[in-house]
Write a protein that holds these residues in place. Structure first.
Motif, PDB file in Angstrom:
ATOM      1  N   LEU A 115       0.566  -1.189   0.108  1.00  0.00           N
ATOM      2  CA  LEU A 115      -0.032  -0.052   0.306  1.00  0.00           C
ATOM      3  C   LEU A 115       0.910   1.116   0.106  1.00  0.00           C
ATOM      4  O   LEU A 115       0.649   2.068  -1.235  1.00  0.00           O
ATOM      5  CB  LEU A 115      -1.099   0.167   0.688  1.00  0.00           C
ATOM      6  N   LEU A 175      -6.577  -0.002  -1.647  1.00  0.00           N
ATOM      7  CA  LEU A 175      -6.560  -1.165  -0.656  1.00  0.00           C
ATOM      8  C   LEU A 175      -6.968  -2.426  -1.146  1.00  0.00           C
ATOM      9  O   LEU A 175      -6.588  -3.649  -1.095  1.00  0.00           O
ATOM     10  CB  LEU A 175      -7.568  -0.751   0.041  1.00  0.00           C
ATOM     11  N   MET A 225      -0.900   1.067   7.934  1.00  0.00           N
ATOM     12  CA  MET A 225      -1.583   1.282   6.533  1.00  0.00           C
ATOM     13  C   MET A 225      -2.336   2.318   6.590  1.00  0.00           C
ATOM     14  O   MET A 225      -2.794   3.184   6.175  1.00  0.00           O
ATOM     15  CB  MET A 225      -2.136  -0.142   6.872  1.00  0.00           C
ATOM     16  N   GLY A 258      -2.422   5.693   4.569  1.00  0.00           N
ATOM     17  CA  GLY A 258      -2.977   6.247   3.450  1.00  0.00           C
ATOM     18  C   GLY A 258      -4.242   6.930   4.444  1.00  0.00           C
ATOM     19  O   GLY A 258      -4.899   8.038   3.113  1.00  0.00           O
ATOM     20  N   ILE A 279      -9.990   0.101   6.485  1.00  0.00           N
ATOM     21  CA  ILE A 279      -8.807  -1.010   5.793  1.00  0.00           C
ATOM     22  C   ILE A 279      -9.907  -2.538   7.046  1.00  0.00           C
ATOM     23  O   ILE A 279      -9.451  -3.370   6.229  1.00  0.00           O
ATOM     24  CB  ILE A 279      -7.715  -0.544   6.987  1.00  0.00           C
ATOM     25  N   THR A 324     -12.067  -4.027   4.958  1.00  0.00           N
ATOM     26  CA  THR A 324     -11.843  -4.226   3.898  1.00  0.00           C
ATOM     27  C   THR A 324     -10.991  -5.492   3.841  1.00  0.00           C
ATOM     28  O   THR A 324     -11.077  -6.354   3.356  1.00  0.00           O
ATOM     29  CB  THR A 324     -11.119  -3.902   3.100  1.00  0.00           C
TER      30      THR A 324
END
Length: 222
Positions: free
Chosen positions: A82, A101, A145, A149, A165, A168
């Motif tokens: 990522l 993602l 992450m 992000g 996240i 997901t």
């Protein structure tokens, strides 16, 4: 006394133990990519690594311990992927974040497979210490992450990025299992029109759900 063949001798020096453990983990990884995590046994892993099954248990607690280690490793790989995908941009959108993602997790089929197995099976057949090590590694990757992000796009706060996240990852784990059925089920779905709804196109379904959630989080953020 008969001397044991090299492939079943116990590794005694620290560097030899590390190499033996790496061989076990690599064998488990390759087998899971070939036929899916659920189909791999400890006997399979030992045979691929070229050592006795009993010898494997000198280095790991159980088969599940090996795959929990791999799940932690895959989380770290997802975080790195990522970062690379988003680069140094700070003008992205929540929609772009959701799309990236999904793309980066789909590029890791082993992680997609392991995401469902970790809470259902892997964590239940290892020691508390093994679970703690896995959880801390996964949380570190999730923190990484989240920072990546949140920096990429100015709309969502850290908590909302983390929520995106986490959700997901949950969706990816579930949808992967549905979209990669065993051979017998795949034949049934292909032969029975009434079960057409069971055939899931993984990346589009995951991306659509993640983008919808990102849009909702952006609206909630104001």
């Amino acid at each position: 006394m008969t001397k044991l063949p090299p492939h079943v001798q116990r590794a005694r020096r620290p560097e030899h133990k590390e190499l033996r453990l790496a061989a076990i983990v690599d064998s488990a990884r390759s087998l899971a990519l070939e036929k899916g995590v659920r189909a791999v046994t400890l006997t399979d892993i030992a045979a691929r690594a070229g050592i006795n099954k009993s010898a494997v248990l000198r280095y790991v607690e159980t088969r599940e311990d090996i795959y929990l280690r791999l799940t932690a490793e895959c989380w770290s790989r997802w975080a790195a992927a990522l970062r690379e995908a988003l680069g140094k941009r700070t003008d992205g959108t929540a929609d772009e974040l959701a799309t990236q993602l999904c793309r980066t997790v789909v590029d890791q089929p082993l992680l997609c497979d392991l995401l469902a197995h970790a809470p259902l099976h892997l964590e239940r057949h290892v020691s508390a210490d093994a679970v703690l090590a896995y959880k801390l590694a996964a949380l570190a990757a999730l923190d990484d992450m989240t920072t990546t992000g949140a920096r990429f796009q100015p709309v969502l706060e850290d908590g909302e990025v983390r929520e995106l996240i986490s959700t997901t990852s949950l969706l990816a784990g579930a949808l992967w299992q549905i979209s990669n059925p065993p051979e017998a089920l795949a034949r049934l779905y292909a032969e029975e029109p009434r079960l057409a709804h069971a055939v899931v196109d993984f990346l589009p379904r995951l991306t659509g759900a993640a983008r919808t959630m990102a849009a909702g989080l952006a609206v909630r953020a104001g």
